[in-house]
Design a protein around this motif. Sequence first.
Motif, PDB file in Angstrom:
ATOM      1  N   GLU A  28      -0.292  11.301  -5.402  1.00 13.07           N
ATOM      2  CA  GLU A  28      -1.280  10.656  -4.934  1.00 13.07           C
ATOM      3  C   GLU A  28      -1.517  10.967  -3.413  1.00 13.07           C
ATOM      4  N   LYS A  57       2.360   2.678  -3.342  1.00 20.06           N
ATOM      5  CA  LYS A  57       1.565   3.380  -4.242  1.00 20.06           C
ATOM      6  C   LYS A  57       1.975   4.732  -4.119  1.00 20.06           C
ATOM      7  N   TYR A 109       0.788  -1.238  -0.003  1.00 18.85           N
ATOM      8  CA  TYR A 109      -0.075   0.003   0.012  1.00 18.85           C
ATOM      9  C   TYR A 109       0.815   1.353   0.177  1.00 18.85           C
ATOM     10  N   HIS A 146      -1.684  -1.976  -7.171  1.00 20.80           N
ATOM     11  CA  HIS A 146      -1.063  -1.189  -8.389  1.00 20.80           C
ATOM     12  C   HIS A 146      -0.616  -2.467  -9.419  1.00 20.80           C
TER      13      HIS A 146
END
Lengths: 250, 161
Positions: free
Chosen positions: A177, A157, A154, A248
């Motif tokens: 992001e 990302k 996570y 991803h």
Amino acid sequence: MEISLAPEIIFHIGSFPVTNSLLMTLILSAIIILTSLNLRNKLKLVPKGFQNIFEYVMEAFLDLIDSVTQNREQTRKFFPLVVTIFLFVILSNWIELVPGLGTIGINETHHGKTILVPFIRSASADLNMTLAIALISVFTIQFMGIAAIGAARYAGKFFVNPLRKPYFIGTFVGILELISEVAKIISFSFRLFGNIFAGEVLLIVMLNLVPYFVPLPFLFLELFVGFVQALVFAMLTLVFLKMAVTAHEH
Amino acid sequence: MELLDNLGIDGRLLLAQLINFVILLAVLYKFAYGPVLKILEERTKKIENGLKDAEESHKKLAEISEKEAAVLVEARKNAQQIIKKSEEAAVKNAEEIIVLAKDQSIKMLEQAKKQIEQEKEKILAEVKTEVAELIMVATGKIIDEKLDSEKDRDLINRSIK
């Protein structure tokens, strides 16, 4: 006519300020809780009355969430949060349609001026409430993401090794992001607050200008806006949740 | 911080709203979503089972009616066979009976003929004796002379022949 961006304080409990929107939130919550308790006690396999309506809404949401997640297990996980957000937000939004908006209240003297502190203020026209839900939504999104694909993946990302293809672009996108995760809190809370607060102001102004008939179309408009905003809040939460639990692809 | 104040954001209120929403979520999850979703699933299962059962019973019904038809066909065949057999038997019987009857009637006819013949002979014999006696009496009377009856009979018998 005084319109305050902040919710007005009606009274204090100790040093805790009880605002009109908090009062509305509490009343609304009490109604929702009582209704759900009542529903629980009357639940039957052959539905009747209110259970029908509730079941219809639940099924519609199940289908809607299914269409986004394409996965029944994820639907089960996301369902409570998404539906609670929708129900709570739509009912909060519709508080502004209750007669007495901006008119029933107590007169208070501030800085030598007498102003009316109304009792009824949409819970969504209070940034505390919208921010609270936005925080819960965004934190749940992070939590679900970590739980679904693991903390390392996570984090991957957002923090991308600049030496990997496509080199610095990937890193930059990762940082963007990360910022967008924070921006979600702000966009969630201000979108809802802005819409409902503006609606309230619009209704109060219309009521003051022409008390009869003219506010009617605006009431319908606000009915619609309240629904759309609640749906937007819930659906965005759902979509972000889905994005968070999807790894991803490299 | 002044910006937050102007917007009406207050840490205590924010916390209150957070707690409120969490409570709401928990209550709804416990009393509304859970039970309702369970009941929805239950109903779906029940309906599915019901549909399955209905389909099965339909199938069974079709099977049974098929069987029924087969049984009926068999029964009809059997019945026809039985009828045919009994017809044949009846025809045979009838022929036998007819043959028997013919035989019997022929026999009876023959017997009757024989009897008639016998009777005729008997009657003839009787008539002959009667005539002989009559003649004997008559001639006795006429001749008035009595021969001994044995000679007499011999005589008559010869004359009749």
